[in-house]
Design a protein around this motif. Structure first.
Motif, short mmCIF file in Angstrom:
data_model
loop_
_atom_site.label_atom_id
_atom_site.label_comp_id
_atom_site.label_asym_id
_atom_site.label_seq_id
_atom_site.Cartn_x
_atom_site.Cartn_y
_atom_site.Cartn_z
N GLY A 34 28.70 4.55 -19.21
CA GLY A 34 28.94 4.38 -20.64
C GLY A 34 29.67 5.64 -21.47
O GLY A 34 29.65 5.63 -22.61
N SER A 37 34.31 3.18 -22.97
CA SER A 37 34.02 1.55 -22.95
C SER A 37 34.13 0.81 -21.75
O SER A 37 34.99 1.11 -21.04
CB SER A 37 34.76 1.13 -24.30
OG SER A 37 36.04 0.72 -24.01
N GLU A 41 37.24 1.56 -19.05
CA GLU A 41 36.77 1.49 -17.64
C GLU A 41 37.65 0.58 -16.77
O GLU A 41 37.92 1.05 -15.54
CB GLU A 41 35.26 1.44 -17.43
CG GLU A 41 34.63 3.00 -18.03
CD GLU A 41 33.16 2.81 -17.70
OE1 GLU A 41 32.54 1.84 -17.14
OE2 GLU A 41 32.53 3.92 -17.51
N ALA A 62 38.74 -2.25 -27.63
CA ALA A 62 37.91 -1.10 -26.75
C ALA A 62 36.69 -0.92 -27.34
O ALA A 62 35.61 -0.39 -26.67
CB ALA A 62 38.95 0.31 -27.19
N PHE A 63 36.38 -0.84 -28.60
CA PHE A 63 35.11 -0.38 -29.10
C PHE A 63 34.48 -1.52 -29.98
O PHE A 63 33.72 -1.43 -30.88
CB PHE A 63 34.96 1.01 -29.78
CG PHE A 63 35.65 1.99 -28.98
CD1 PHE A 63 34.75 2.68 -28.22
CD2 PHE A 63 36.80 2.44 -28.86
CE1 PHE A 63 34.97 3.46 -27.27
CE2 PHE A 63 37.17 3.44 -28.09
CZ PHE A 63 36.29 3.84 -27.20
N GLY A 64 34.91 -2.76 -29.87
CA GLY A 64 34.49 -4.00 -30.73
C GLY A 64 35.11 -3.70 -32.08
O GLY A 64 35.71 -2.83 -32.49
N HIS A 126 31.11 2.82 -33.90
CA HIS A 126 32.16 3.60 -33.37
C HIS A 126 33.42 4.06 -34.36
O HIS A 126 33.72 3.06 -34.95
CB HIS A 126 32.63 3.16 -31.92
CG HIS A 126 33.36 4.12 -31.16
ND1 HIS A 126 34.54 4.48 -31.48
CD2 HIS A 126 32.83 4.80 -29.96
CE1 HIS A 126 34.96 5.40 -30.34
NE2 HIS A 126 34.10 5.65 -29.75
N ALA A 129 36.19 1.58 -33.89
CA ALA A 129 35.76 0.11 -33.88
C ALA A 129 36.68 -0.58 -34.79
O ALA A 129 37.08 -0.03 -35.75
CB ALA A 129 34.31 -0.08 -34.58
#
Length: 143
Positions: A34, A37, A41, A62-64, A126, A129
């Protein structure tokens, strides 16, 4: 999954770098833990040691996407539990413990409520985001 990666990386959004380890010591991360993201990964899997690549991720990938549900009013008493509230300013990142006490999560203080309201508004999205993200990585080692 579960491999340890030693790498230099730069994570940037439209406003510039959020994290950049190229000018300091490399980071060591565990794939799947974790620290990055899942979208990032997944792009690391299969890279050879020594590879240096730049990955462009679309807005929200990447982060929604940003969520209005992640904007929360927090009682001033909770903020005071983490230090005197007058030490925090708008834009500051504040870490809160998870309910089980075994971890933490962060929020950005967006505004203080009106005088006497007893609340502050935090954004728990984030910071990247809903934004396009550039991820540059130099993979030093894999264990």
């Amino acid at each position: 999954m579960g491999s340890f990666l030693t790498l230099h990386y730069r994570l940037a959004g439209p406003q510039g770098d959020v994290v950049n380890t190229f000018n300091e010591g490399p980071a060591t991360l565990t794939v799947g833990a974790g620290a990055l993201s899942p979208a990032i990964e997944s792009r690391l899997i299969g890279l050879a040691e020594g590879a240096r690549v730049t990955i462009e991720l679309a807005a929200g990938e990447a982060f929604g996407h940003r969520s209005a549900e992640q904007l929360r009013r927090v009682p001033l008493e909770v903020l005071r539990e983490h230090g005197a509230d007058d030490h925090y300013g708008v834009g500051d990142v504040v870490r809160f413990p998870t309910p089980d006490g075994n971890g933490s999560f962060a929020g950005v203080l967006r505004e203080y409520g009106p005088e006497g309201s007893g609340w502050v508004l935090f954004d728990f999205n984030h910071p990247l985001a809903g934004q396009p993200v550039t991820f540059e990585v130099q993979l030093i080692g894999v264990l």
